[in-house]
Design a protein around this motif. Sequence first.
Motif, PDB file in Angstrom:
ATOM      1  N   SER A  12      -3.208  13.977  -8.910  1.00 18.71           N
ATOM      2  CA  SER A  12      -2.149  14.391  -9.840  1.00 18.71           C
ATOM      3  C   SER A  12      -2.750  15.073 -11.068  1.00 18.71           C
ATOM      4  O   SER A  12      -2.190  16.054 -11.577  1.00 18.71           O
ATOM      5  CB  SER A  12      -1.325  13.176 -10.264  1.00 18.71           C
ATOM      6  OG  SER A  12      -0.649  12.612  -9.160  1.00 18.71           O
ATOM      7  N   CYS A 189       5.957   2.229 -11.164  1.00 17.24           N
ATOM      8  CA  CYS A 189       6.229   3.673 -11.049  1.00 17.24           C
ATOM      9  C   CYS A 189       5.039   4.426 -10.458  1.00 17.24           C
ATOM     10  O   CYS A 189       5.187   5.239  -9.553  1.00 17.24           O
ATOM     11  CB  CYS A 189       6.564   4.257 -12.422  1.00 17.24           C
ATOM     12  SG  CYS A 189       8.239   3.911 -12.971  1.00 17.24           S
ATOM     13  N   ASN A 193       5.111   6.203  -6.877  1.00 16.21           N
ATOM     14  CA  ASN A 193       5.027   7.663  -6.918  1.00 16.21           C
ATOM     15  C   ASN A 193       3.949   8.210  -6.000  1.00 16.21           C
ATOM     16  O   ASN A 193       4.113   9.275  -5.397  1.00 16.21           O
ATOM     17  CB  ASN A 193       4.778   8.145  -8.354  1.00 16.21           C
ATOM     18  CG  ASN A 193       6.072   8.318  -9.121  1.00 16.21           C
ATOM     19  OD1 ASN A 193       7.124   8.517  -8.524  1.00 16.21           O
ATOM     20  ND2 ASN A 193       6.008   8.237 -10.431  1.00 16.21           N
ATOM     21  N   SER A 194       2.819   7.512  -5.891  1.00 23.58           N
ATOM     22  CA  SER A 194       1.757   7.972  -4.993  1.00 23.58           C
ATOM     23  C   SER A 194       2.235   7.974  -3.547  1.00 23.58           C
ATOM     24  O   SER A 194       1.936   8.884  -2.769  1.00 23.58           O
ATOM     25  CB  SER A 194       0.512   7.094  -5.147  1.00 23.58           C
ATOM     26  OG  SER A 194       0.783   5.767  -4.744  1.00 23.58           O
ATOM     27  N   ARG A 197       4.787  10.843  -3.084  1.00 23.18           N
ATOM     28  CA  ARG A 197       4.166  12.163  -2.965  1.00 23.18           C
ATOM     29  C   ARG A 197       3.581  12.393  -1.581  1.00 23.18           C
ATOM     30  O   ARG A 197       3.665  13.482  -1.019  1.00 23.18           O
ATOM     31  CB  ARG A 197       3.087  12.332  -4.029  1.00 23.18           C
ATOM     32  CG  ARG A 197       2.584  13.768  -4.091  1.00 23.18           C
ATOM     33  CD  ARG A 197       1.710  14.016  -5.285  1.00 23.18           C
ATOM     34  NE  ARG A 197       0.573  14.819  -4.864  1.00 23.18           N
ATOM     35  CZ  ARG A 197      -0.656  14.631  -5.263  1.00 23.18           C
ATOM     36  NH1 ARG A 197      -0.933  13.645  -6.080  1.00 23.18           N
ATOM     37  NH2 ARG A 197      -1.618  15.400  -4.853  1.00 23.18           N
ATOM     38  N   ALA A 312      12.124  11.111 -10.822  1.00 28.18           N
ATOM     39  CA  ALA A 312      10.951  10.842  -9.971  1.00 28.18           C
ATOM     40  C   ALA A 312      10.973  11.666  -8.701  1.00 28.18           C
ATOM     41  O   ALA A 312       9.950  12.242  -8.295  1.00 28.18           O
ATOM     42  CB  ALA A 312      10.875   9.345  -9.637  1.00 28.18           C
ATOM     43  N   GLU A 313      12.138  11.776  -8.058  1.00 27.50           N
ATOM     44  CA  GLU A 313      12.226  12.563  -6.829  1.00 27.50           C
ATOM     45  C   GLU A 313      11.961  14.034  -7.126  1.00 27.50           C
ATOM     46  O   GLU A 313      11.214  14.705  -6.408  1.00 27.50           O
ATOM     47  CB  GLU A 313      13.609  12.393  -6.194  1.00 27.50           C
ATOM     48  CG  GLU A 313      13.748  13.128  -4.871  1.00 27.50           C
ATOM     49  CD  GLU A 313      15.120  12.954  -4.254  1.00 27.50           C
ATOM     50  OE1 GLU A 313      15.355  13.563  -3.201  1.00 27.50           O
ATOM     51  OE2 GLU A 313      15.941  12.213  -4.817  1.00 27.50           O
ATOM     52  N   GLN A 316       8.289  14.548  -7.817  1.00 24.74           N
ATOM     53  CA  GLN A 316       7.460  14.591  -6.608  1.00 24.74           C
ATOM     54  C   GLN A 316       7.648  15.897  -5.847  1.00 24.74           C
ATOM     55  O   GLN A 316       6.691  16.439  -5.294  1.00 24.74           O
ATOM     56  CB  GLN A 316       7.784  13.396  -5.706  1.00 24.74           C
ATOM     57  CG  GLN A 316       7.322  12.058  -6.247  1.00 24.74           C
ATOM     58  CD  GLN A 316       5.854  12.063  -6.639  1.00 24.74           C
ATOM     59  OE1 GLN A 316       5.016  12.692  -5.982  1.00 24.74           O
ATOM     60  NE2 GLN A 316       5.527  11.371  -7.710  1.00 24.74           N
TER      61      GLN A 316
END
Length: 591
Positions: A12, A189, A193-194, A197, A312-313, A316
Amino acid sequence: MSNTADKKEYSSKELIARFSPYLWKYKWTLIADLSCAAMTTGCDLALPMIMRYITNVALGDAAGTLSMGLILKLGGLYLLLRVIDCFAGYYMTNTGHVMGTHIETDMRRDAYAHLQRLSDTYFNNTKIGQIMGRITNDLFDVTEFAHHCPEEFFIAFIKIVLSFVILLTVNVPLTLIVFLFIPLMLIVCIRVNSKLRRVQRSQRVQIGELNASIEDSLLGHRVVKAFTNETLEEEKFDVNNVRFFDLKKEFYALMAWFHTTMKIFDAAMYVTVLLIGGIFLQQGMIEAGDLVAYLLYITTLIATIRRIIEFAEQFQRGMTGIDRFLQIMDADIEIFDEPGAVDIRDPKGDIVFEDVSFEYPDDHNQVFKHLNLTIRAGEKVAFVGPSGGGKTTLCNLIPRFYDISSGKITLDGNDIKHYTLKSLRECIGIVQQDVYLFSGTVMENIVYGRPGASREEVMEAAKLAGADDFIRQLRDGYDTYIGERGVKLSGGQKQRISIARVFLKNPPILILDEATSALDNESEFLVAESLNRLAEGRTTLTVAHRLSTIRNADRIMVLTEEGIAESGTHTELMEKGGIYCNLYNMANRLS
């Protein structure tokens, strides 16, 4: 390069670092956008303090200090803040999104320009559907990412920090207890998130496969119908479609878990404020107005966290778009101008292969080994031999569609690597068996040979190519739309338009790669006449399977896996009774 970039995993941090120059190009717009974000945040943070003040004054209003004037002043202040909020919000929604679109446009321009410079090796190993997805759909998501990412995180940072500072002045123990939840939420989070992605990237790869499958099937629709394989194509499509569905389902399962976890944290923060705040209020450790402010600030914080969760979506998708953009940008440009490369001046057409060896860079399949060949300016040389002998590959090395593994190729005595690619390719005209015409008119396709040429020059080139008569018989003549890949024309017509394109270019070197092998006898005769006119006075290299078309060549080379096995005129090779003689006699028997 091969597909090394496709396999690379970007962190990231690296993605943000590589994206930053595009964002920083619009730094003043970004600064203005973030300033507006700060204004809207100030409005959100002001309301709890106003309500705290009113509540505390009202509850302790023995002196009647909560006058109508004070209420109107506070109301007027908040109204002013809301007016500022409206203007700031308009700027963020309008100019902020335009900034994101600018960035998307810049990235797409860079990606397309980079694609133009990539070698055949890249396109041989990458599906067009995947490339299309990367420079269209993937970059659509960057618009929202470029605008909202700095904005949302900046707002969240301000709200969390200022809320923390303000609430510390109200009640330190309660503030510390409530804010213990923030690091826990951040850990969740980051971990989710990882995973998001990873799934998002798999989705993009799969949608690229889906696009490639659709493109392949639709372009080959006649073959599909001819073999009545519609059901087979539907089954193949369904496999990719279901795989995409499974990835979407996995993504939404993660999102649902993420949202649920955040709601649990929301509830925990509210319960903490209600219970501990209520106890503190009972024991006189906090005033009623302070508790109201606490609840309002917690509501603001939770609203901010929910915005981040909803983002978040989108975040990503944007990060995945940047990831797939970098896969293009990091694909090596294998064929490039060497340092000090110069333009060719008045090329003659003397071509020499000196101890040339070549293998394809992706699969290391060796085609030539220590090949030596001299072609004099104006000479007409034909290459024949069994399939896989390297005839087309040899011709592709001259305009540097591939670079040789060792040895040297010279043009007019100078290594072709010493010339700029543009000037080298400008002096070479290529007519191939598989003619590619662009979607557009006849005029647009011919003028592609020399952009800027006049209509009269285009028509003269068409006459030389033997194409003028049939073009004039088309519905709109030179302005007739010919469909995608020239689908509205016959094979012979398409070939003559491609020859007209080369006539307009007027290069000193000509490569004819099986230019008539796919035509019927009548079309072959017409096209052969055009090619003979085109070849006059030019260094001409012809790759041919129909040996009758090359009888008048100055030299005929028989190319096999071992190199040049035979060389001479048609008469000399027939008298020799070797490979060429056998191929020629076999062709005559088959005809």
